[in-house]
Design a protein around this motif. Structure first.
Motif, short mmCIF file in Angstrom:
data_model
loop_
_atom_site.label_atom_id
_atom_site.label_comp_id
_atom_site.label_asym_id
_atom_site.label_seq_id
_atom_site.Cartn_x
_atom_site.Cartn_y
_atom_site.Cartn_z
N GLY A 143 0.77 -1.32 0.02
CA GLY A 143 0.06 0.25 -0.08
C GLY A 143 0.78 1.10 0.10
O GLY A 143 0.60 2.16 -0.57
N ARG A 144 2.09 1.15 0.83
CA ARG A 144 2.75 2.11 1.02
C ARG A 144 3.54 2.54 -0.54
O ARG A 144 3.62 3.73 -0.97
N ARG A 145 4.05 1.43 -1.12
CA ARG A 145 4.60 1.64 -2.28
C ARG A 145 3.85 2.04 -3.42
O ARG A 145 4.18 2.62 -4.28
N VAL A 192 -1.74 3.54 -1.90
CA VAL A 192 -3.02 3.18 -1.88
C VAL A 192 -3.49 2.75 -0.45
O VAL A 192 -2.56 2.39 0.33
N ASP A 193 -4.70 2.75 -0.15
CA ASP A 193 -5.14 2.08 1.28
C ASP A 193 -4.76 0.67 1.37
O ASP A 193 -5.20 0.04 0.33
N PRO A 194 -3.72 0.17 2.49
CA PRO A 194 -3.65 -1.23 2.53
C PRO A 194 -4.72 -2.39 2.32
O PRO A 194 -4.65 -3.15 1.68
N ARG A 195 -5.98 -1.95 2.92
CA ARG A 195 -7.12 -2.84 2.98
C ARG A 195 -7.69 -2.60 1.41
O ARG A 195 -8.51 -3.50 1.38
N ALA A 196 -7.38 -1.71 0.58
CA ALA A 196 -8.22 -1.69 -0.71
C ALA A 196 -7.28 -2.72 -1.58
O ALA A 196 -8.03 -2.94 -2.89
N LEU A 197 -6.32 -3.07 -1.51
CA LEU A 197 -5.60 -4.01 -2.25
C LEU A 197 -6.19 -5.08 -2.65
O LEU A 197 -6.90 -5.86 -1.45
N GLY A 198 -6.14 -5.70 -3.79
CA GLY A 198 -6.82 -6.88 -3.95
C GLY A 198 -5.79 -8.14 -4.27
O GLY A 198 -4.82 -7.79 -5.06
N PHE A 199 -6.03 -9.32 -4.03
CA PHE A 199 -5.10 -10.26 -4.37
C PHE A 199 -5.91 -11.48 -4.90
O PHE A 199 -6.95 -11.89 -4.76
N GLN A 200 -5.18 -12.15 -5.79
CA GLN A 200 -5.50 -13.39 -6.70
C GLN A 200 -4.59 -14.54 -6.34
O GLN A 200 -3.25 -14.18 -5.85
N GLN A 201 -4.78 -15.83 -6.76
CA GLN A 201 -3.79 -16.75 -6.27
C GLN A 201 -3.79 -17.65 -7.84
O GLN A 201 -4.69 -17.75 -8.66
N SER A 202 -2.47 -17.98 -8.02
CA SER A 202 -2.11 -18.75 -9.20
C SER A 202 -2.96 -20.22 -9.08
O SER A 202 -3.47 -20.49 -8.06
N ALA A 203 -2.88 -21.06 -10.13
CA ALA A 203 -3.27 -22.30 -10.08
C ALA A 203 -2.68 -23.15 -8.92
O ALA A 203 -3.58 -24.06 -8.35
N ASP A 258 -3.95 -8.05 -7.78
CA ASP A 258 -5.07 -7.83 -9.01
C ASP A 258 -4.46 -6.76 -9.84
O ASP A 258 -3.79 -5.89 -9.40
N GLY A 259 -4.92 -6.77 -11.07
CA GLY A 259 -4.49 -5.65 -12.07
C GLY A 259 -3.39 -5.89 -12.76
O GLY A 259 -2.68 -6.78 -12.60
N SER A 260 -2.75 -4.80 -13.26
CA SER A 260 -1.86 -4.91 -14.15
C SER A 260 -0.65 -4.37 -13.63
O SER A 260 0.50 -4.02 -14.22
N THR A 261 -0.33 -4.34 -12.40
CA THR A 261 0.69 -3.82 -11.74
C THR A 261 2.12 -4.84 -11.80
O THR A 261 1.96 -6.07 -11.97
N VAL A 262 3.25 -4.22 -11.91
CA VAL A 262 4.49 -4.89 -12.38
C VAL A 262 4.99 -5.36 -10.93
O VAL A 262 6.20 -5.93 -11.04
N VAL A 263 4.63 -4.91 -9.85
CA VAL A 263 5.03 -5.20 -8.75
C VAL A 263 5.01 -6.93 -8.21
O VAL A 263 3.92 -7.35 -8.33
N GLU A 264 6.23 -7.55 -7.78
CA GLU A 264 6.21 -8.92 -7.71
C GLU A 264 6.64 -9.04 -6.12
O GLU A 264 7.26 -8.13 -5.72
N PHE A 265 5.82 -9.73 -5.28
CA PHE A 265 6.19 -10.07 -3.93
C PHE A 265 5.99 -11.40 -3.79
O PHE A 265 5.22 -12.21 -4.44
N ASN A 266 6.63 -11.85 -2.62
CA ASN A 266 6.38 -13.26 -1.87
C ASN A 266 6.63 -13.12 -0.55
O ASN A 266 7.57 -12.41 -0.12
N VAL A 267 5.88 -14.14 0.38
CA VAL A 267 6.13 -14.16 1.69
C VAL A 267 6.39 -15.34 2.31
O VAL A 267 5.99 -16.50 1.58
N ALA A 268 7.21 -15.68 3.10
CA ALA A 268 7.73 -16.89 3.75
C ALA A 268 7.59 -16.61 5.54
O ALA A 268 7.84 -15.70 5.83
N HIS A 269 7.25 -17.77 5.80
CA HIS A 269 7.10 -17.58 7.33
C HIS A 269 7.43 -18.99 7.85
O HIS A 269 7.27 -19.95 7.48
N THR A 270 8.25 -19.07 9.32
CA THR A 270 8.39 -20.21 10.11
C THR A 270 8.06 -19.78 11.44
O THR A 270 7.66 -18.50 11.64
N SER A 271 8.25 -20.67 12.32
CA SER A 271 7.86 -20.28 13.74
C SER A 271 8.78 -19.25 14.38
O SER A 271 9.70 -19.45 14.53
#
Length: 240
Positions: A58-60, A63-74, A81-94
């Motif tokens: 949202g900061r980048r 836009v309002d962080p809550r307004a961001l829409g996400f989709q998932q690949s197969a 969502d949309g045509s943005t060129v921003v790519e991201f990925n999340v990882a987590h462990t305990s």
């Protein structure tokens, strides 16, 4: 533009101040999803991970962080969502969440705790032969970290291409494993996976320690090694 990697602690037990702050950016559906986690550590990882992603993107994007829409690949990889060129990925462990953000390039990140219990037979069954040999050659006291080094690299690559574990782990290998920048190769260039995702030289990997007691890996589709910044994240005063 450099790839930015952010990391934050997630409580292993009762939700703390960070988790409380992150909830403000979650949608109602995400709040409900978080509530379904029975283990506190899984619940907190999800809340912090989604909160981080929404706040940072949202900061980048301004836009309002809550307004961001996400989709998932197969295979479940999230993207905006949309045509943005921003790519991201999340990882987590305990106890820890890591978020990587880039632009115009596929990327994947993975993180593991160095206290994780491992089964070396997994390597024999699923890793490439060259990786199994390298692992077997390491001193016994270093094999857990060596195993996790390979594992996070492999996870970061399959997360970058978005296939999940549908791509067999022995169809690609990492070399120069003592280096902070191991090199990817495909075990057989004639395989469909190699033809689809190659050439291997166009993938760059980076091993790093986001916090004491953890190991992480980033893999990026790029002809040359990109600039990478790694920093702690705070929901109260983040800087991008």
């Amino acid at each position: 533009m450099p790839i930015q990697i952010w990391h934050a602690s997630a409580s292993k037990q009762q939700a703390g101040q960070l988790e409380t702050a992150c909830r403000q950016w979650l949608t109602d559906e995400e709040q409900q999803r978080a509530a379904r986690f029975r283990q506190p550590t899984s619940h907190n990882q999800f809340v912090v991970g989604r909160g981080m992603v929404r706040q940072l993107l949202g900061r980048r994007l301004g836009v309002d962080p809550r307004a961001l829409g996400f989709q998932q690949s197969a295979h479940g990889k999230p993207h905006l969502d949309g045509s943005t060129v921003v790519e991201f990925n999340v990882a987590h462990t305990s106890g820890l969440v890591v978020v990587a953000i880039g632009q115009d390039r596929r990327l994947g990140v993975d993180v593991e705790g160095l206290d994780r219990r491992i089964d070396l037979d997994i390597a024999k069954r699923y890793f490439a032969a060259s990786e199994v040999r390298w692992l077997a050659a390491q001193p016994a006291a270093e094999q857990t970290q060596a195993f996790l080094r390979i594992w996070t690299l492999k996870e970061s690559f399959i997360k970058a291409i978005g296939t999940g574990l549908t791509m067999p782990l022995d169809q690609f290998a990492f070399h120069d494993l003592h280096s902070p920048h191991p090199q990817l190769s495909f075990t057989d260039e004639r395989l469909p996976s190699a033809k689809k995702w190659g050439p291997a030289e166009q993938w760059q990997s980076h091993i790093f320690q986001p916090a004491a007691g953890y190991i992480a890996a980033l893999t990026v589709h790029a002809d040359q090694r990109p600039q990478i910044t790694t920093q702690p994240w705070s929901s109260f005063a983040p800087r991008t």
